[in-house]
Design an enzyme around this catalytic site. Structure first.
Site, mmCIF file in Angstrom:
data_model
loop_
_atom_site.group_PDB
_atom_site.id
_atom_site.type_symbol
_atom_site.label_atom_id
_atom_site.label_comp_id
_atom_site.label_asym_id
_atom_site.label_seq_id
_atom_site.Cartn_x
_atom_site.Cartn_y
_atom_site.Cartn_z
ATOM 1 N N SER A 158 -7.365 46.245 40.090
ATOM 2 C CA SER A 158 -8.929 46.176 40.053
ATOM 3 C C SER A 158 -9.406 47.400 41.098
ATOM 4 O O SER A 158 -9.119 48.415 40.922
ATOM 5 C CB SER A 158 -9.603 44.726 40.336
ATOM 6 N N ASP A 303 -10.126 44.171 29.275
ATOM 7 C CA ASP A 303 -9.415 43.165 29.890
ATOM 8 C C ASP A 303 -10.573 42.140 30.385
ATOM 9 O O ASP A 303 -10.138 40.928 30.873
ATOM 10 C CB ASP A 303 -8.502 43.304 30.965
ATOM 11 N N HIS A 325 -8.382 40.266 32.932
ATOM 12 C CA HIS A 325 -8.013 41.081 34.117
ATOM 13 C C HIS A 325 -7.788 40.122 35.471
ATOM 14 O O HIS A 325 -7.019 40.671 36.065
ATOM 15 C CB HIS A 325 -9.441 41.188 34.637
#
Length: 359
Positions: A158, A303, A325
């Site tokens: 991320s 995602d 995610h």
């Protein structure tokens, strides 16, 4: 600076030395034939790539230094990279809450069991990309000194993708590889739409921002370091406009065209990426409904927070795993899709990929 001596980070030799075996033979009164069989067994294990169990520690780090996170039994050298693996968490992340609950759920332990030297870093959960990048850079310098290694393999999830790219851009001589997992390298439409709401202030901002900053500071304390938090700064950094500005400064590995592949090697650093394209992947996972909702703000495959094309960096291993995610880091508590790849295995396989190219 609180550090662990480099000697404590080295894996013991996978096989007992000849002298050790000989001493053991006297202690347990091996016969000559038994002793020869033991040597033969050790040789066969070595030739087959199977390592005898040894103890291996992984480390938790912050800008205050590193400490031993835990010890596991090393069972193979499948993930034994030449250079240490350094994990950099994403937004709202941490290293391990109270040293118990890992952001990278089960991943450092598995990598260590497979022979890797692993360091789990901690940055501000929410803040600007440069601030988080500087925090990671300091830790990488410490890790290089602690481990005695010349370089490290950086893996960022991320917003951690920007942090690892920042470090590689400034000190490429100390970075062997950069891997982005679900990284918003081209920004996220979710940030684009949420930022104006929070920037306007008022009741929504007051209710959310200050308590969130305070809560994540407490999470940071429980993980080892009380960094200052900035929810607005973090969200701004993840917008598409800010991503373009960051990419102009750190273009290494960024594709020339949206959804393309970037250069796989720049300034001696190899670049990789992978991501998921799932959302509601497991009904038992409490984060699945939230990521399904945020995914509605993205009009392309994603995602749940990051468009798959935005995640591209360097060599794209794959961008459509059946993962959302949080699945990408085996969260929450390993409740990922039963029809997708095991996230822990993906990291182990990637470590082997790095090993096979001499990293």
């Amino acid at each position: 600076m609180n550090t662990t001596p480099a000697a404590n980070n080295k894996i013991n030799p996978p096989l007992m030395s000849y002298v050790s075996l000989k001493r053991a033979s006297h202690r347990y009164r091996f016969t000559s034939a038994a002793f020869n069989k033991a040597l033969l067994l050790g040789s066969l294990l070595s030739m087959s790539g199977v390592s005898l169990a040894t103890n291996q520690s992984y480390q938790y780090c912050s800008t205050d230094g590193c400490r031993t996170g835990g010890t596991v039994t090393t069972r193979s050298d499948y993930a034994k990279t030449k250079y240490p693996i350094v994990l950099a968490h994403g937004a709202s992340g941490f290293s391990a809450i109270a040293g118990i609950y890992d952001y990278w759920y089960g991943i450092p332990q598995d990598l260590s069991r497979s022979g890797a030297s692993v360091y789990v870093t901690q940055m501000a959960a929410l803040n600007d990309s440069d601030i988080r990048g500087e925090q990671l850079l300091q830790q990488v310098e410490d890790i290089v000194a602690i481990s005695g290694a010349q370089k490290v393999n950086l893996i960022g999830h991320s917003h951690g993708s920007q942090a690892v790219r920042y470090v590689a851009g400034l000190i490429p001589q100390e970075v062997a590889s950069v891997t982005s997992v679900g990284g918003p390298n081209m920004g996220s439409p979710v940030a684009d739409q949420l930022l104006p709401v929070l920037e306007q202030g008022g009741s929504v901002s007051g209710i959310l921002v200050a308590p969130l900053n305070a809560f994540l500071k407490l999470v940071g304390i429980s993980s080892g370091k009380a960094y200052e938090q900035d929810a607005i700064g973090s969200l701004n950094a993840l917008t598409r406009a800010s991503a373009l500005t960051f990419n102009a400064r750190f273009p290494q590995g960024i594709p020339d065209q949206y959804c393309g592949q970037g250069a796989s090697q720049v300034n001696g650093v190899r670049y990789y990426s992978w991501s998921g394209a799932g959302k509601f992947t497991n009904p038992l996972n409490p984060a699945a409904p939230l990521l399904t909702a945020t995914g509605l703000l993205i009009n392309e495959a994603s995602d749940g927070l990051v468009p798959t094309c935005s995640s591209h960096l360097g060599q794209v291993i794959r961008d459509n795993y059946n993962q959302n995610h949080l699945d990408e880091v085996n969260q929450v508590m390993g409740l990922v899709s039963p029809f997708g790849p095991n996230p822990v295995e993906l990291y182990r396989q990637h470590a082997n990929r790095l090993k096979n190219v001499g990293l």
